[in-house]
Design a protein around this motif. Structure first.
Motif, PDB file in Angstrom:
ATOM      1  N   ASP A 106     -18.800 100.306  64.264  1.00 28.43           N
ATOM      2  CA  ASP A 106     -19.837 101.169  64.835  1.00 28.43           C
ATOM      3  C   ASP A 106     -19.783 101.107  66.359  1.00 28.43           C
ATOM      4  O   ASP A 106     -19.451 100.080  66.947  1.00 28.43           O
ATOM      5  CB  ASP A 106     -21.225 100.727  64.358  1.00 28.43           C
ATOM      6  CG  ASP A 106     -21.483 101.100  62.914  1.00 28.43           C
ATOM      7  OD1 ASP A 106     -20.695 101.892  62.356  1.00 28.43           O
ATOM      8  OD2 ASP A 106     -22.469 100.594  62.332  1.00 28.43           O
ATOM      9  N   LYS A 107     -20.136 102.218  66.992  1.00 28.09           N
ATOM     10  CA  LYS A 107     -20.243 102.285  68.446  1.00 28.09           C
ATOM     11  C   LYS A 107     -21.717 102.327  68.827  1.00 28.09           C
ATOM     12  O   LYS A 107     -22.485 103.138  68.287  1.00 28.09           O
ATOM     13  CB  LYS A 107     -19.519 103.515  68.997  1.00 28.09           C
ATOM     14  CG  LYS A 107     -18.004 103.482  68.810  1.00 28.09           C
ATOM     15  CD  LYS A 107     -17.384 102.336  69.606  1.00 28.09           C
ATOM     16  CE  LYS A 107     -15.870 102.321  69.515  1.00 28.09           C
ATOM     17  NZ  LYS A 107     -15.244 103.466  70.189  1.00 28.09           N
ATOM     18  N   ASP A 109     -24.929 102.044  71.953  1.00 33.88           N
ATOM     19  CA  ASP A 109     -25.447 102.025  73.322  1.00 33.88           C
ATOM     20  C   ASP A 109     -26.475 100.900  73.387  1.00 33.88           C
ATOM     21  O   ASP A 109     -27.441 100.894  72.613  1.00 33.88           O
ATOM     22  CB  ASP A 109     -26.115 103.359  73.672  1.00 33.88           C
ATOM     23  CG  ASP A 109     -25.115 104.497  73.769  1.00 33.88           C
ATOM     24  OD1 ASP A 109     -23.920 104.209  73.919  1.00 33.88           O
ATOM     25  OD2 ASP A 109     -25.541 105.667  73.691  1.00 33.88           O
ATOM     26  N   GLN A 173     -22.676 101.947  77.396  1.00 34.02           N
ATOM     27  CA  GLN A 173     -22.404 102.880  76.316  1.00 34.02           C
ATOM     28  C   GLN A 173     -21.111 102.535  75.579  1.00 34.02           C
ATOM     29  O   GLN A 173     -20.205 101.909  76.127  1.00 34.02           O
ATOM     30  CB  GLN A 173     -22.308 104.303  76.863  1.00 34.02           C
ATOM     31  CG  GLN A 173     -23.600 104.810  77.495  1.00 34.02           C
ATOM     32  CD  GLN A 173     -23.470 106.215  78.039  1.00 34.02           C
ATOM     33  OE1 GLN A 173     -22.410 106.608  78.491  1.00 34.02           O
ATOM     34  NE2 GLN A 173     -24.551 106.983  77.983  1.00 34.02           N
ATOM     35  N   ASN A 174     -21.063 102.970  74.326  1.00 34.23           N
ATOM     36  CA  ASN A 174     -19.847 102.903  73.498  1.00 34.23           C
ATOM     37  C   ASN A 174     -19.301 101.487  73.336  1.00 34.23           C
ATOM     38  O   ASN A 174     -18.096 101.254  73.458  1.00 34.23           O
ATOM     39  CB  ASN A 174     -18.753 103.811  74.074  1.00 34.23           C
ATOM     40  CG  ASN A 174     -19.005 105.269  73.760  1.00 34.23           C
ATOM     41  OD1 ASN A 174     -19.605 105.600  72.743  1.00 34.23           O
ATOM     42  ND2 ASN A 174     -18.568 106.144  74.625  1.00 34.23           N
ATOM     43  N   GLU A 176     -18.303  98.494  70.932  1.00 30.93           N
ATOM     44  CA  GLU A 176     -17.868  98.450  69.533  1.00 30.93           C
ATOM     45  C   GLU A 176     -18.368  97.194  68.832  1.00 30.93           C
ATOM     46  O   GLU A 176     -18.274  96.085  69.370  1.00 30.93           O
ATOM     47  CB  GLU A 176     -16.342  98.494  69.464  1.00 30.93           C
ATOM     48  CG  GLU A 176     -15.799  98.496  68.037  1.00 30.93           C
ATOM     49  CD  GLU A 176     -14.287  98.491  67.991  1.00 30.93           C
ATOM     50  OE1 GLU A 176     -13.726  98.328  66.892  1.00 30.93           O
ATOM     51  OE2 GLU A 176     -13.659  98.632  69.069  1.00 30.93           O
ATOM     52  N   THR A 205     -27.286 103.667  67.976  1.00 33.22           N
ATOM     53  CA  THR A 205     -26.026 104.363  67.763  1.00 33.22           C
ATOM     54  C   THR A 205     -25.662 105.166  69.011  1.00 33.22           C
ATOM     55  O   THR A 205     -26.492 105.870  69.575  1.00 33.22           O
ATOM     56  CB  THR A 205     -26.121 105.304  66.553  1.00 33.22           C
ATOM     57  OG1 THR A 205     -26.504 104.552  65.407  1.00 33.22           O
ATOM     58  CG2 THR A 205     -24.794 105.981  66.289  1.00 33.22           C
ATOM     59  N   SER A 206     -24.403 105.071  69.434  1.00 33.37           N
ATOM     60  CA  SER A 206     -23.963 105.731  70.654  1.00 33.37           C
ATOM     61  C   SER A 206     -24.121 107.243  70.552  1.00 33.37           C
ATOM     62  O   SER A 206     -23.842 107.849  69.527  1.00 33.37           O
ATOM     63  CB  SER A 206     -22.518 105.362  70.958  1.00 33.37           C
ATOM     64  OG  SER A 206     -22.067 106.039  72.103  1.00 33.37           O
ATOM     65  N   LYS A 208     -22.479 109.284  72.643  1.00 35.00           N
ATOM     66  CA  LYS A 208     -21.252 109.906  73.141  1.00 35.00           C
ATOM     67  C   LYS A 208     -20.005 109.405  72.412  1.00 35.00           C
ATOM     68  O   LYS A 208     -18.897 109.609  72.883  1.00 35.00           O
ATOM     69  CB  LYS A 208     -21.091 109.642  74.644  1.00 35.00           C
ATOM     70  CG  LYS A 208     -22.171 110.265  75.495  1.00 35.00           C
ATOM     71  CD  LYS A 208     -21.947 109.984  76.956  1.00 35.00           C
ATOM     72  CE  LYS A 208     -23.048 110.587  77.805  1.00 35.00           C
ATOM     73  NZ  LYS A 208     -22.827 110.288  79.256  1.00 35.00           N
ATOM     74  N   SER A 209     -20.179 108.711  71.310  1.00 44.89           N
ATOM     75  CA  SER A 209     -19.019 108.179  70.599  1.00 44.89           C
ATOM     76  C   SER A 209     -18.203 109.302  70.005  1.00 44.89           C
ATOM     77  O   SER A 209     -18.739 110.322  69.546  1.00 44.89           O
ATOM     78  CB  SER A 209     -19.467 107.224  69.490  1.00 44.89           C
ATOM     79  OG  SER A 209     -20.263 107.903  68.545  1.00 44.89           O
ATOM     80  N   LYS A 210     -16.876 109.122  70.003  1.00 45.48           N
ATOM     81  CA  LYS A 210     -15.991 110.135  69.466  1.00 45.48           C
ATOM     82  C   LYS A 210     -15.885 109.973  67.950  1.00 45.48           C
ATOM     83  O   LYS A 210     -15.793 108.884  67.442  1.00 45.48           O
ATOM     84  CB  LYS A 210     -14.609 110.025  70.113  1.00 45.48           C
ATOM     85  CG  LYS A 210     -14.637 110.315  71.604  1.00 45.48           C
ATOM     86  CD  LYS A 210     -13.245 110.224  72.189  1.00 45.48           C
ATOM     87  CE  LYS A 210     -13.261 110.517  73.687  1.00 45.48           C
ATOM     88  NZ  LYS A 210     -11.924 110.415  74.293  1.00 45.48           N
TER      89      LYS A 210
END
Length: 210
Positions: A106-107, A109, A173-174, A176, A205-206, A208-210
Motif C-alpha cells: 500500500d502507498k 500519505d 506522500q507515497n 510504501e 491512503t495516498s 497521488k499513488s500510481k
C-alpha cells in the motif's frame, strides 16, 4: 472508502528483503483506533470519520470532550483526529480499526509535526553561506543586507531571516508499506516520517499513488 488510521512513531530500523537488500523503515504503532463519529453529506455537508487513539484517564478529559464520547457510549481516547473520506457506508460508530487495515505494498500519505529546532539563524534555517571568518571581516553569520533603502522603505514579505524553525505540520506522500505485524499492531513503512519518536501521525491512503 480510503484507508485511514492514527499511529504513533516508534522509531527507525532496517530490514532485509528476499534479495538481501537493506530497506530503511519506520516502525509505526498503527491503532487500534475506535470510530467515534461518522459525518455524512446530509448531516454535516461532507463525508468524514473521527478516530480515537490511545487510552486516557477520564478525569484528565475536559467535560465537552467527555460528553462527546459519552453520547456514543465510548470511553474517552487521548487523541482524536478527523479524516475526510469518499464514502462512510462501510463504517459505523464503535468499530475498531487495527494495523490489518493496511497491507504490504500500500502507498500512504503520512502527516505529522516536524521536530522543533527553536530560534535559528539564516545559515541553519535557510542554508545561506557565512561571511569570511577572519577577525577583520566582523561579518560571520549575519543575514545580510535588507536591500531596500528609502524606496520602498520596508522589508519585503518572504525575506529569509532568522526565526522559529521546525514544529510545523508536514505530509510525506507515497510512502510504501513494507510489512505489517498484526501481533504487535505495527506497520513498517519504507523511509522516514515527520516528528520525533512517540509523535502522533495520521496515516491515509495516498492521493497521488500510481
Amino acid at each position: 472508502m480510503s484507508k485511514t488510521l492514527i499511529g504513533k512513531k516508534v522509531g527507525m530500523t532496517q530490514i532485509f528483503d528476499e534479495q538481501g537488500k537493506v530497506i530503511p523503515v519506520t516502525a509505526i504503532e498503527a491503532g487500534p483506533c475506535t470510530v467515534v463519529q461518522v459525518k455524512t453529506v446530509e448531516t454535516d455537508g461532507y463525508n468524514a470519520i473521527q478516530l480515537g487513539f490511545g487510552d486516557v484517564k477520564e478525569h484528565k478529559v475536559i467535560k465537552p470532550v467527555k460528553g462527546h464520547y459519552t453520547k456514543v457510549n465510548l470511553t474517552p481516547k487521548k487523541h482524536l483526529r478527523e479524516f475526510r473520506v469518499d464514502s462512510v457506508e462501510e463504517v459505523k460508530v464503535g468499530d475498531e480499526l487495527k494495523a490489518d487495515t493496511f497491507t504490504a505494498g500500500d502507498k500512504l500519505d503520512i502527516q505529522g509535526t516536524s521536530k522543533g529546532k527553536g530560534f535559528q539563524g539564516v545559515i541553519k534555517r535557510h542554508g545561506q553561506s557565512r561571511g569570511p571568518m577572519g577577525h577583520g571581516s566582523m561579518y560571520h553569520r549575519r543575514p545580510g543586507s535588507m536591500g531596500p533603502t528609502s524606496t520602498p522603505g520596508r522589508v519585503f514579505k518572504g525575506k529569509r531571516l532568522p526565526g522559529h524553525m521546525g514544529h510545523v505540520t508536514v505530509t510525506i506522500q507515497n510512502l510504501e508499506v513494507v510489512r505489517v505485524d498484526l501481533d504487535k499492531n505495527v506497520v513498517l513503512v519504507k523511509g522516514s516520517v515527520p516528528g520525533a519518536n512517540g509523535a502522533i501521525l495520521k496515516l491515509k491512503t495516498s492521493v497521488k499513488s500510481k
